[in-house]
Scaffold this motif. Structure first.
Motif, PDB file in Angstrom:
ATOM      1  N   UNK A 192      -4.085  -9.539 -24.220  1.00  0.00           N
ATOM      2  CA  UNK A 192      -3.604  -8.476 -23.892  1.00  0.00           C
ATOM      3  C   UNK A 192      -4.371  -6.706 -24.226  1.00  0.00           C
ATOM      4  N   UNK A 193      -5.432  -6.976 -25.014  1.00  0.00           N
ATOM      5  CA  UNK A 193      -6.018  -5.629 -25.758  1.00  0.00           C
ATOM      6  C   UNK A 193      -7.258  -5.514 -24.858  1.00  0.00           C
ATOM      7  N   UNK A 194      -7.768  -6.377 -23.910  1.00  0.00           N
ATOM      8  CA  UNK A 194      -8.398  -5.664 -22.632  1.00  0.00           C
ATOM      9  C   UNK A 194      -7.924  -5.492 -21.910  1.00  0.00           C
ATOM     10  N   UNK A 195      -6.920  -5.779 -21.785  1.00  0.00           N
ATOM     11  CA  UNK A 195      -5.794  -5.122 -20.279  1.00  0.00           C
ATOM     12  C   UNK A 195      -5.573  -4.169 -20.680  1.00  0.00           C
ATOM     13  N   UNK A 196      -5.145  -3.949 -21.303  1.00  0.00           N
ATOM     14  CA  UNK A 196      -4.239  -2.348 -22.422  1.00  0.00           C
ATOM     15  C   UNK A 196      -5.492  -0.904 -22.036  1.00  0.00           C
ATOM     16  N   UNK A 197      -6.954  -1.727 -21.610  1.00  0.00           N
ATOM     17  CA  UNK A 197      -7.882  -0.673 -21.967  1.00  0.00           C
ATOM     18  C   UNK A 197      -8.054  -0.538 -20.483  1.00  0.00           C
ATOM     19  N   UNK A 198      -7.867  -1.226 -19.317  1.00  0.00           N
ATOM     20  CA  UNK A 198      -7.734  -1.251 -18.027  1.00  0.00           C
ATOM     21  C   UNK A 198      -7.137   0.061 -17.610  1.00  0.00           C
ATOM     22  N   UNK A 199      -5.521  -0.260 -18.289  1.00  0.00           N
ATOM     23  CA  UNK A 199      -4.091  -0.424 -17.788  1.00  0.00           C
ATOM     24  C   UNK A 199      -4.631   1.479 -18.318  1.00  0.00           C
ATOM     25  N   UNK A 200      -4.337   2.236 -19.397  1.00  0.00           N
ATOM     26  CA  UNK A 200      -5.128   3.284 -19.547  1.00  0.00           C
ATOM     27  C   UNK A 200      -6.598   4.046 -19.032  1.00  0.00           C
ATOM     28  N   UNK A 201      -7.095   3.124 -18.455  1.00  0.00           N
ATOM     29  CA  UNK A 201      -7.974   3.854 -17.261  1.00  0.00           C
ATOM     30  C   UNK A 201      -7.382   4.281 -16.289  1.00  0.00           C
ATOM     31  N   UNK A 202      -6.251   3.394 -16.015  1.00  0.00           N
ATOM     32  CA  UNK A 202      -5.542   4.341 -14.234  1.00  0.00           C
ATOM     33  C   UNK A 202      -4.890   4.814 -14.677  1.00  0.00           C
ATOM     34  N   UNK A 203      -4.291   5.162 -16.010  1.00  0.00           N
ATOM     35  CA  UNK A 203      -2.941   6.153 -16.113  1.00  0.00           C
ATOM     36  C   UNK A 203      -3.675   7.556 -16.291  1.00  0.00           C
ATOM     37  N   UNK A 204      -5.169   7.075 -16.830  1.00  0.00           N
ATOM     38  CA  UNK A 204      -6.131   8.583 -17.106  1.00  0.00           C
ATOM     39  C   UNK A 204      -6.108   8.714 -15.073  1.00  0.00           C
ATOM     40  N   UNK A 205      -6.218   7.817 -14.478  1.00  0.00           N
ATOM     41  CA  UNK A 205      -7.133   8.145 -13.461  1.00  0.00           C
ATOM     42  C   UNK A 205      -5.933   9.139 -12.737  1.00  0.00           C
ATOM     43  N   UNK A 206      -4.575   8.954 -12.954  1.00  0.00           N
ATOM     44  CA  UNK A 206      -3.610   9.032 -12.030  1.00  0.00           C
ATOM     45  C   UNK A 206      -3.188  11.065 -12.980  1.00  0.00           C
ATOM     46  N   UNK A 207      -3.696  10.967 -13.822  1.00  0.00           N
ATOM     47  CA  UNK A 207      -3.550  12.069 -14.384  1.00  0.00           C
ATOM     48  C   UNK A 207      -4.967  13.280 -13.477  1.00  0.00           C
ATOM     49  N   UNK A 208      -6.162  12.585 -13.476  1.00  0.00           N
ATOM     50  CA  UNK A 208      -7.024  13.363 -12.916  1.00  0.00           C
ATOM     51  C   UNK A 208      -6.838  13.828 -11.501  1.00  0.00           C
ATOM     52  N   UNK A 209      -6.443  12.599 -10.579  1.00  0.00           N
ATOM     53  CA  UNK A 209      -5.779  13.200  -8.998  1.00  0.00           C
ATOM     54  C   UNK A 209      -4.731  14.325  -8.911  1.00  0.00           C
TER      55      UNK A 209
ATOM     56  N   UNK B 175      -5.114  11.927 -24.654  1.00  0.00           N
ATOM     57  CA  UNK B 175      -4.444  10.720 -25.083  1.00  0.00           C
ATOM     58  C   UNK B 175      -5.302   9.542 -24.152  1.00  0.00           C
ATOM     59  N   UNK B 176      -5.998   9.982 -23.403  1.00  0.00           N
ATOM     60  CA  UNK B 176      -7.008   8.770 -23.316  1.00  0.00           C
ATOM     61  C   UNK B 176      -8.522   9.204 -23.404  1.00  0.00           C
ATOM     62  N   UNK B 177      -9.163   9.531 -24.336  1.00  0.00           N
ATOM     63  CA  UNK B 177     -10.397   9.725 -24.459  1.00  0.00           C
ATOM     64  C   UNK B 177     -11.287   8.325 -24.575  1.00  0.00           C
ATOM     65  N   UNK B 178     -11.004   7.195 -24.806  1.00  0.00           N
ATOM     66  CA  UNK B 178     -11.577   6.703 -24.169  1.00  0.00           C
ATOM     67  C   UNK B 178     -12.243   5.942 -23.194  1.00  0.00           C
ATOM     68  N   UNK B 179     -11.122   6.768 -21.971  1.00  0.00           N
ATOM     69  CA  UNK B 179     -11.842   6.027 -20.596  1.00  0.00           C
ATOM     70  C   UNK B 179     -12.863   6.739 -19.624  1.00  0.00           C
ATOM     71  N   UNK B 180     -12.790   5.901 -18.790  1.00  0.00           N
ATOM     72  CA  UNK B 180     -14.254   6.424 -17.882  1.00  0.00           C
ATOM     73  C   UNK B 180     -13.900   7.833 -17.145  1.00  0.00           C
ATOM     74  N   UNK B 181     -12.228   7.853 -17.069  1.00  0.00           N
ATOM     75  CA  UNK B 181     -12.867   9.581 -17.204  1.00  0.00           C
ATOM     76  C   UNK B 181     -12.798  11.000 -17.397  1.00  0.00           C
ATOM     77  N   UNK B 182     -13.026  10.710 -18.835  1.00  0.00           N
ATOM     78  CA  UNK B 182     -13.650  11.776 -19.716  1.00  0.00           C
ATOM     79  C   UNK B 182     -14.591  12.253 -19.487  1.00  0.00           C
TER      80      UNK B 182
END
Length: 282
Positions: free
Chosen positions: A163-180, A204-211
């Motif tokens: 679940x920890x690994x998947x949470x990182x992917x989900x956060x990246x996805x949510x950050x991607x929505x904000x970027x869009x 809220x998503x400082x460690x994602x690839x979108x930062x």
């Protein structure tokens, strides 16, 4: 858009470990009558469901496992059949049915040793429905909530580790929505609305690839709003944390081309002060 992840191997492996087949029982017959759900002894019915599952007839397998629970509710196999039904629905991508079956299991057996697996199934059911960032993100948030609930309740399990690994992917996805959305506002020159979205990514998503991109676009937006001090802050954070990224290169060029010099800022401030003084005097 590709799915965030392929069907998890961990789920199948853990399911195999939790749900061993009945031993010493022959498979049920394979006639069409199998689909009519007539009354059968529990061994025959359970093994018939397992046979349908092995044949990848997932919907039929789920219905047969449901029959085990319905026809033999007090059998020791009824509990296993409930989760096997949820697992079969999951494999057949009937995610809502899988969620409902898992939730029913938890409502009846909240303290059971297989409860972590039920919570994991619910989380994966939501997770595998995550699609395009341009769509509504309700499912994405539900996946994040379910994964978080699993980690909170059972932090030391293999399910929580996945679940920890998947949470990182989900956060990246949510950050991607904000970027869009932020980029959409930029294209419309709605700079303040864009700033709000990019700030969400950074805060809220400082460690994602979108930062890095969010910081660069924040620099753009602040400059467009005429707030060079804030633009400088965003560019500085970008430079300190991502000095070799293309986004820092763009922010650096922007600051040199568009940011006013210190003299220009003082001149503009002086003009504003003079205008304000005249208005007060007169």
């Amino acid at each position: 858009m590709p799915r965030l992840a392929t069907r998890p191997i961990l789920l199948a492996a853990l399911a195999a470990a939790v749900f061993a087949p009945l031993s010493g029982c022959a498979h049920g017959n394979k006639k069409k009558a199998d689909t009519k759900f007539i009354a059968r002894d529990v061994d025959t019915l359970y093994n018939l469901a397992r046979d349908r599952l092995d044949r990848k007839q997932y919907k039929l397998a789920a219905q047969l496992f449901d029959e085990v629970e319905r026809q033999h509710p007090y059998s020791i196999w009824a509990r296993r059949a409930e989760l096997m039904s949820a697992y079969s629905y999951y494999l057949g991508r009937s995610y809502n049915d899988s969620i409902a079956s898992s939730q029913r299991f938890l409502s009846i057996h909240p303290g059971n040793r297989d409860a972590p697996y039920a919570y994991y199934l619910i989380a994966i059911d939501y997770y595998e429905q995550i699609n395009d960032v341009t769509r509504d993100q309700k499912i994405t948030q539900q996946a994040l909530d379910a994964l978080g609930e699993l980690m909170r309740r059972y932090p030391d399990t293999n399910y929580a580790a996945d679940a920890r690994l998947k949470i990182d992917l989900v956060n990246d996805h949510l950050a991607g929505k904000e970027m869009e959305i932020g980029r959409f506002y930029q294209r419309r020159a709605e700079w303040l609305a864009a700033v709000i979205r990019f700030r969400v990514v950074i805060d809220q998503y400082p460690t994602t690839t979108h930062t890095p991109e969010a910081l660069e676009r924040l620099t753009e937006s602040y400059l467009a709003l005429g707030i060079p001090v804030e633009a400088q802050k965003a560019a500085a954070v970008l430079g300190n944390n991502y000095p070799g990224s293309k986004w820092y290169g763009r922010a650096f060029n922007l600051m040199h081309k568009k940011a006013p010099t210190e003299g220009e800022v003082k001149s503009k401030k002086s003009k504003i002060d003079k205008r304000h003084k005249k208005l007060m005097e007169g």
